[in-house]
Design a protein around this motif. Structure first.
Motif, PDB file in Angstrom:
ATOM      1  N   TYR A 222       0.650  -1.194  -0.146  1.00 18.61           N
ATOM      2  CA  TYR A 222      -0.345  -0.058   0.279  1.00 18.61           C
ATOM      3  C   TYR A 222       0.722   1.237   0.135  1.00 18.61           C
ATOM      4  CZ  TYR A 222       1.066  -0.633   4.779  1.00 18.61           C
ATOM      5  OH  TYR A 222       1.668  -1.235   6.731  1.00 18.61           O
ATOM      6  N   LEU A 223       0.964   2.202  -1.018  1.00 21.08           N
ATOM      7  CA  LEU A 223       0.900   3.458  -0.957  1.00 21.08           C
ATOM      8  C   LEU A 223       0.273   4.380  -2.082  1.00 21.08           C
ATOM      9  CD1 LEU A 223       4.224   3.249  -2.963  1.00 21.08           C
ATOM     10  CD2 LEU A 223       2.228   1.848  -3.434  1.00 21.08           C
ATOM     11  N   ASN A 245      -5.105   8.091  -0.519  1.00 17.68           N
ATOM     12  CA  ASN A 245      -5.699   6.876  -0.890  1.00 17.68           C
ATOM     13  C   ASN A 245      -4.635   5.456  -1.223  1.00 17.68           C
ATOM     14  OD1 ASN A 245      -8.294   7.730  -0.524  1.00 17.68           O
ATOM     15  ND2 ASN A 245      -8.016   8.260  -2.465  1.00 17.68           N
ATOM     16  N   ASN A 246      -4.439   5.140  -1.340  1.00 19.84           N
ATOM     17  CA  ASN A 246      -4.028   3.836  -1.456  1.00 19.84           C
ATOM     18  C   ASN A 246      -4.300   4.003  -2.674  1.00 19.84           C
ATOM     19  OD1 ASN A 246      -2.436   1.532  -2.230  1.00 19.84           O
ATOM     20  ND2 ASN A 246      -4.151   0.070  -1.436  1.00 19.84           N
ATOM     21  N   GLU A 249      -5.203   0.019  -4.686  1.00 19.99           N
ATOM     22  CA  GLU A 249      -6.360  -0.968  -3.672  1.00 19.99           C
ATOM     23  C   GLU A 249      -7.177  -1.816  -4.681  1.00 19.99           C
ATOM     24  OE1 GLU A 249      -8.247  -1.704  -0.016  1.00 19.99           O
ATOM     25  OE2 GLU A 249      -6.795  -0.487  -0.428  1.00 19.99           O
ATOM     26  N   ASP A 432       4.543  -0.638   7.674  1.00 19.61           N
ATOM     27  CA  ASP A 432       4.460  -0.312   6.760  1.00 19.61           C
ATOM     28  C   ASP A 432       5.892   0.330   6.371  1.00 19.61           C
ATOM     29  OD1 ASP A 432       3.561   2.458   5.238  1.00 19.61           O
ATOM     30  OD2 ASP A 432       2.701   3.661   6.840  1.00 19.61           O
ATOM     31  N   VAL A 475      -0.878   7.327   3.577  1.00 16.74           N
ATOM     32  CA  VAL A 475      -1.114   5.987   3.345  1.00 16.74           C
ATOM     33  C   VAL A 475      -0.718   4.508   5.089  1.00 16.74           C
ATOM     34  CG1 VAL A 475      -1.879   4.005   1.822  1.00 16.74           C
ATOM     35  CG2 VAL A 475      -1.717   6.179   0.976  1.00 16.74           C
ATOM     36  N   LYS A 477      -2.269   0.874   6.624  1.00 21.14           N
ATOM     37  CA  LYS A 477      -2.875  -0.056   7.216  1.00 21.14           C
ATOM     38  C   LYS A 477      -2.173  -0.821   8.386  1.00 21.14           C
ATOM     39  CE  LYS A 477      -4.871  -1.697   2.426  1.00 21.14           C
ATOM     40  NZ  LYS A 477      -5.019  -2.768   1.885  1.00 21.14           N
TER      41      LYS A 477
END
Length: 508
Positions: A222-223, A245-246, A249, A432, A475, A477
């Motif tokens: 994710y980035l 936003n990722n 996704e 991350d 970003v 998670k």
């Protein structure tokens, strides 16, 4: 004007290197060969309840899979050799190598057309008859898995086999990609189907069994991608969670997943292992544009295996290795890294690029950057450094003596966040690594080591003017965004985002 142009050039290069994602299209040659492009590597103590005695290794391949990929979808290259290597001696060379080879078999499904049997052009012919059942496939993808002890080309090789036995226990089946909800009924239907291809396996030389799964998963990395391309067009110190936003996704990847007993991957009393993944192709290839009928008949390939893809630490090839040497890194062996790439690590360009784009953030001043050399090439003393470190070699190092952190207690910042079971001590799906890597490049480790250099990184807080800045791409998670059990990565995004039409619907 010359200074301004130089800064713009640096900004463009900085954005370009980061925006390739963890290891997606990271080098000129591999960008043209997505089927052998390794995208991410995860190595961690299993945190599924009852599995703490195991290490999980996830090697992801085939980047930027859109949720729609018909008619052929995404298959491994049957002419390639995919490998996961383990160094358990600190030598910079593999002691164990798990080798995957794939085969795609046509089932020759045909339908009657005007008195003739005509082969269908699709990968499948009918949906799953019940939830969790396989659809009627026109192409079946299978694989073998071998364990090589010693040198990956000359060592002793033996087959990993299905613990359940069967007619051919050395051959495993890969579930077909998530073709869509008409085929599988729902995401739950696809999950039930794919989970049937998690195998308990007998590993040569190991008393306890392990597990293997190969199949499509939702992209775990994710980035912020698009704004990174746009000259780092975002607030580098904005909110860590929900700031952006990722951009990955809706993508999928394909995973080689292993769960191995710790006792089988460590050597002697040293609990530290180093892991990397590679893909290789044959040295020679002869194209045949009038190939015989059948799958994968368009070329003849032979000669020695030639490594074309390599991945250990995330972002290493992207933000450390210079453009001219990215392909060289893809084909190199870890034990030669200090000679080949040592200057890139000790005198990295990336922090200077950040300073050029954001002059208020000063790059570290300690040269050579022994803090980065320790993390990438040696391991951090007391965290994940082998008892007898040998060659300076880039790989993902994991101290298997560090207990796994439960899913709900994991810190996405890993070691830097006080969670020693996370990156750079191995890597879990929720870590991350973008934020961690930017902060490491700008000297956070020099700050963490303190005035007495307790981690023996060769630097101090005064060497890192921006070492306390909470750099982020916005970003974030956590482990909660991923699965609770092997293979941990979540099921892929469906091939048809729109819900299926009700049964019996007639279209005009």
């Amino acid at each position: 004007m010359k200074k301004i142009c130089s800064m713009l050039a640096l900004a463009g290069l900085s954005a370009m290197t980061l925006a390739q994602a963890s290891s997606h299209r990271e080098a000129p040659n591999i960008a043209q060969q997505p089927s052998v492009d390794s995208t991410d590597l995860y190595v961690f103590r299993s945190y599924e309840p009852g599995r703490a005695g195991y290490v999980t290794i996830l090697a992801d391949y085939i980047p930027f899979q859109t949720n729609v990929g018909g008619a052929h979808f995404y298959q491994f290259n049957p002419n390639a050799l995919y490998e996961i290597h383990i160094d358990n001696t600190g030598s910079g060379a593999e002691a164990l190598t798990f080798q995957f080879r794939f085969t795609s078999t046509s089932n020759g499904i045909a339908v009657p057309v005007g008195g003739k049997q005509t082969k269908i052009p699709l990968i499948h012919a009918a949906p799953s008859p019940t939830p969790g059942a396989p659809p009627t496939l026109n192409v079946t993808e299978s694989y073998t898995l071998n364990l090589v002890r010693g040198d990956r080309r000359t060592g002793q090789s033996a087959a990993v086999t299905n613990a359940a036995g069967g007619a051919n226990p050395a051959v495993f089946t890969k579930p077909v990609d998530y073709l869509g909800d008409k085929t599988f009924g729902s995401s739950a239907g696809y999950s039930a189907y794919a989970n049937k291809y998690i195998y308990d396996v007998n590993i040569p030389g190991c008393a306890a069994p392990g597990r293997v799964f190969v199949g499509q998963r939702k992209e775990p990395f994710y980035l912020l991608d698009g704004k990174l391309f746009d000259l780092l067009n975002f607030n580098l110190t904005g909110p860590e969670v929900g700031g952006n936003n990722n951009d990955l996704e809706s993508n999928n990847i394909t995973t080689l997943a292993l769960e191995l007993p710790i006792a089988c991957v460590t050597a002697g009393t040293d609990p530290v292992i180093g892991v990397w993944t590679t893909a290789s192709l044959r040295q020679g290839r002869l194209l045949n544009n009038v190939a015989a009928s059948g799958l994968n008949k368009y070329s003849k390939e032979g000669g020695a295996w030639t490594q074309v893809s390599r991945l250990g630490n995330p972002l290493f090839n992207e933000v450390i290795i210079g453009m001219d040497d990215k392909d060289k890194y893809s084909g190199a062996k870890p034990k030669n890294d200090q000679a080949n790439f040592g200057d890139y690590v000790s005198n990295p360009a990336f922090p200077a690029l950040i300073q050029a784009v954001f002059p208020q953030f000063k790059a570290p001043t300690n040269f050579p950057r022994t803090d980065l050399s320790t993390v990438f090439l040696k391991g951090i003393k007391g965290v994940n450094q082998p008892a007898t470190p040998g060659a300076l070699a880039e790989m993902m190092r994991l101290n298997t003596a560090v207990p796994p952190t439960a899913l709900n207690a994991q810190n996405p910042l890993g070691v830097g966040g006080g969670d020693n079971a996370g990156y750079p001590n191995g890597r879990r799906p929720g870590d991350d690594v973008v934020d961690i890597s930017i902060r490491a490049a700008m000297g956070v480790l020099c700050v963490l080591t303190g005035a007495n250099d307790s981690l023996q990184l060769g630097c101090h807080p005064g060497d890192a003017p921006s070492g306390t800045v909470a750099f982020t791409d916005g970003v974030r998670k956590t482990a909660a965004n991923f699965g609770t059990a092997f293979p941990y990565l979540t099921p892929p995004v469906t091939g048809s985002l729109n819900p299926p039409a009700p049964s019996g619907t007639v279209y005009p």
